[in-house]
Design a protein around this motif. Structure first.
Motif, PDB file in Angstrom:
ATOM      1  N   PRO A 152      43.958  42.594  47.664  1.00 38.91           N
ATOM      2  CA  PRO A 152      42.899  41.602  47.901  1.00 38.91           C
ATOM      3  C   PRO A 152      41.655  42.157  48.587  1.00 38.91           C
ATOM      4  O   PRO A 152      40.549  41.663  48.349  1.00 38.91           O
ATOM      5  N   LYS A 195      46.837  35.645  48.407  1.00 37.57           N
ATOM      6  CA  LYS A 195      45.412  35.741  48.725  1.00 37.57           C
ATOM      7  C   LYS A 195      45.174  36.557  49.990  1.00 37.57           C
ATOM      8  O   LYS A 195      44.222  37.344  50.071  1.00 37.57           O
ATOM      9  N   THR A 212      39.667  40.930  39.044  1.00 42.46           N
ATOM     10  CA  THR A 212      39.636  41.543  40.366  1.00 42.46           C
ATOM     11  C   THR A 212      39.524  40.474  41.451  1.00 42.46           C
ATOM     12  O   THR A 212      39.009  39.377  41.212  1.00 42.46           O
ATOM     13  N   PRO A 213      40.007  40.768  42.665  1.00 43.39           N
ATOM     14  CA  PRO A 213      39.976  39.773  43.736  1.00 43.39           C
ATOM     15  C   PRO A 213      38.588  39.220  44.054  1.00 43.39           C
ATOM     16  O   PRO A 213      38.481  38.094  44.536  1.00 43.39           O
TER      17      PRO A 213
END
Length: 306
Positions: A70, A114, A264-265
């Motif tokens: 993340p 997350k 992608t984060p």
């Protein structure tokens, strides 16, 4: 008196700032500069390119996996072929302002929460501890009664996952399906299989759910595809229903196989795997392939107009 007014103004400004909703830019403020993300590679446009040629994508090996942590400071992938007789997990870390070399790791195909403190794989999970990572633990019902290859979780904690049934010879069926489970009052609800707009075709697998659940990506082999498995997208409507699956087109999908989509984060780039089965003169065959990436705008460009 002027000093009191100034203090009141400053206090009001701070209060307004605290009440201001956070934007994606605010959330990304802790990340390294764009030029230092993604192993320092030059980002692509709307046409996919191989990721990090010579570093990750090579002619010598088979690479897949494609997972950033993340905070975008760790990149995980799997390498196979040549001196790597078995699929070997690798990680490249961003430390002290630079990306290092790849090193072997026991973390394979991670799906991060997350906050980066939980890793999911199939129907198991492990958590970060003061001394590293815990051992894998079972996720329990409703994730344990079928085989899960790909799992993905939204910011609200809803899991989307594929599921396969294996026969007596431990061979998976070639259909598969994508289901989801929401958490209600601390417990995950019985899985709900998505409709035919998504669960149509063969080898339905590797879902990726947008953090806000606004779209779903997955790979599947369908009659309207370009060859082997293709990547599709479906958008969630305001009423919770899903649009008909949309093939992501000939820039993403080819006569080869495309699979394992994920964003992608920082939600800027779409990664996926592309490869094919190479057949040698002696009749033997093996898979070759590499990770590709493309600007995530390709997703929104397919969203149906209201």
């Amino acid at each position: 008196m002027k000093k009191i007014y100034l203090i009141l103004i400053l206090a009001g400004t701070l209060l307004l700032d605290a009440c201001e909703p956070k934007t994606k830019k605010d959330e990304d403020s802790y990340l390294q500069p764009i030029s230092d993300r993604y192993l320092g590679q030059k980002p692509p446009g709307l046409t996919p390119i191989a990721f990090a040629p010579g570093i990750v994508s090579t002619e010598e090996y088979f690479e897949d996996g494609n997972t950033f942590s993340p905070d975008l400071k760790e990149y995980y992938f799997v390498r196979h072929g040549g001196k790597y007789e078995k699929p070997t997990s690798m990680v490249i870390r961003y430390e002290n302002g630079n990306w290092g070399d790849e090193v072997e790791t026991d973390i394979k195909y991670p799906v991060f929460s997350k906050d980066g403190n939980t890793i999911y794989r199939g129907n198991k999970y492990k958590v970060r501890t003061d001394s590293g990572w815990s051992e894998f633990k079972s996720m329990g019902s409703p994730f344990t009664d079928k085989i899960i290859m790909g799992i993905t979780v939204s910011n609200s904690g809803t899991f989307f996952f594929d599921e396969f049934v294996f026969d007596e010879f431990e061979r998976p069926d070639t259909v598969g399906a994508i289901s989801y489970s929401r958490r209600v009052n601390g417990e995950y609800q019985p899985r709900q299989k998505l409709g035919e707009e998504i669960n149509t075709g063969a080898w339905i697998a590797h879902p990726y759910i947008a953090p806000d659940e606004s779209y779903l990506l997955w790979n599947v082999k369908r009659e309207d595809g370009y060859g082997d498995s293709d990547i599709y997208v479906s958008f969630q409507e305001n009423n919770g229903s899903w649009t008909l699956a949309i093939n992501m087109g000939d820039k993403i999908n080819t006569t080869h196989g495309e699979s394992g989509p994920k964003v992608t984060p920082d939600e800027k780039y779409l990664f996926f795997w592309r490869g094919y089965e190479r057949v040698e003169e002696d009749g033997s065959s093996f898979w070759v392939g590499s990770p590709y990436w493309v600007d995530a705008k390709v997703i929104e460009n397919l969203r149906p107009k209201q």
